[in-house]
Scaffold this motif. Structure first.
Motif, PDB file in Angstrom:
ATOM      1  N   GLY A  77      24.906  35.244  21.831  1.00 45.38           N
ATOM      2  CA  GLY A  77      24.361  36.148  22.815  1.00 45.38           C
ATOM      3  C   GLY A  77      25.149  36.162  24.114  1.00 45.38           C
ATOM      4  O   GLY A  77      24.801  36.872  25.051  1.00 45.38           O
ATOM      5  N   PHE A  78      26.213  35.389  24.189  1.00 42.83           N
ATOM      6  CA  PHE A  78      27.030  35.328  25.398  1.00 42.83           C
ATOM      7  C   PHE A  78      28.031  36.474  25.386  1.00 42.83           C
ATOM      8  O   PHE A  78      28.768  36.646  24.428  1.00 42.83           O
ATOM      9  N   ASP A  79      28.067  37.273  26.449  1.00 45.26           N
ATOM     10  CA  ASP A  79      29.002  38.388  26.560  1.00 45.26           C
ATOM     11  C   ASP A  79      29.935  38.114  27.731  1.00 45.26           C
ATOM     12  O   ASP A  79      29.526  38.189  28.893  1.00 45.26           O
ATOM     13  N   PRO A  80      31.212  37.777  27.473  1.00 44.96           N
ATOM     14  CA  PRO A  80      32.118  37.447  28.576  1.00 44.96           C
ATOM     15  C   PRO A  80      32.352  38.618  29.531  1.00 44.96           C
ATOM     16  O   PRO A  80      32.576  38.406  30.718  1.00 44.96           O
ATOM     17  N   LYS A  81      32.268  39.849  29.048  1.00 46.51           N
ATOM     18  CA  LYS A  81      32.472  41.002  29.926  1.00 46.51           C
ATOM     19  C   LYS A  81      31.328  41.116  30.941  1.00 46.51           C
ATOM     20  O   LYS A  81      31.551  41.378  32.116  1.00 46.51           O
ATOM     21  N   ALA A 119      31.770  38.313  33.552  1.00 44.71           N
ATOM     22  CA  ALA A 119      32.802  38.609  34.542  1.00 44.71           C
ATOM     23  C   ALA A 119      32.333  39.681  35.521  1.00 44.71           C
ATOM     24  O   ALA A 119      32.610  39.602  36.727  1.00 44.71           O
ATOM     25  N   ALA A 120      31.625  40.688  35.027  1.00 43.80           N
ATOM     26  CA  ALA A 120      31.120  41.750  35.903  1.00 43.80           C
ATOM     27  C   ALA A 120      30.076  41.208  36.868  1.00 43.80           C
ATOM     28  O   ALA A 120      29.999  41.644  38.024  1.00 43.80           O
ATOM     29  N   ALA A 121      29.275  40.266  36.435  1.00 49.56           N
ATOM     30  CA  ALA A 121      28.233  39.708  37.289  1.00 49.56           C
ATOM     31  C   ALA A 121      28.837  38.873  38.412  1.00 49.56           C
ATOM     32  O   ALA A 121      28.308  38.835  39.522  1.00 49.56           O
ATOM     33  N   GLY A 122      29.956  38.229  38.123  1.00 51.74           N
ATOM     34  CA  GLY A 122      30.597  37.399  39.141  1.00 51.74           C
ATOM     35  C   GLY A 122      31.200  38.242  40.246  1.00 51.74           C
ATOM     36  O   GLY A 122      31.010  37.978  41.426  1.00 51.74           O
ATOM     37  N   GLY A 123      31.918  39.285  39.877  1.00 51.67           N
ATOM     38  CA  GLY A 123      32.517  40.185  40.855  1.00 51.67           C
ATOM     39  C   GLY A 123      33.483  39.483  41.789  1.00 51.67           C
ATOM     40  O   GLY A 123      33.867  38.338  41.580  1.00 51.67           O
ATOM     41  N   HIS A 124      33.879  40.188  42.818  1.00 49.32           N
ATOM     42  CA  HIS A 124      34.768  39.636  43.839  1.00 49.32           C
ATOM     43  C   HIS A 124      34.018  39.629  45.162  1.00 49.32           C
ATOM     44  O   HIS A 124      33.288  40.567  45.467  1.00 49.32           O
ATOM     45  N   PRO A 125      34.204  38.597  45.952  1.00 49.46           N
ATOM     46  CA  PRO A 125      33.542  38.580  47.258  1.00 49.46           C
ATOM     47  C   PRO A 125      34.070  39.713  48.140  1.00 49.46           C
ATOM     48  O   PRO A 125      35.239  40.078  48.059  1.00 49.46           O
TER      49      PRO A 125
END
Length: 81
Positions: free
Chosen positions: A9-13, A16-22
């Motif tokens: 159930g882990f989606d790396p995309k 990564a989108a949730a982390g974003g850039h500050p």
């Protein structure tokens, strides 16, 4: 054909989108020099294989020379005794 869902159930995309850039990255200006001027991707790799172009042309020239002048003339299909 749709891609199969992950068993875990882990989606790396999505991760990564949730982390974003500050929005205000304090290191952005300090890191920018790595990707500009003489450090662009093209400039970093253009000198990776010095002499490859000259060697390729020389080898192609030798192959042409060999095909034209160094072939032994003999009949094909005849038995050699």
């Amino acid at each position: 054909m749709a891609p199969r869902p992950s068993v875990t159930g882990f989606d790396p995309k999505k991760f990564a989108a949730a982390g974003g850039h500050p929005k205000n990255d304090p290191w952005a200006r300090a890191e920018a020099w790595r990707y500009t001027g003489p450090f662009t991707r093209f400039n970093r790799f253009k000198g990776a294989f010095p002499g490859l172009g000259i060697a390729t042309v020389a080898f192609a020239g030798y192959l042409v020379y060999e095909q034209m002048f160094l072939q032994e003339e003999h009949g094909h299909g005849e038995e050699h005794h």
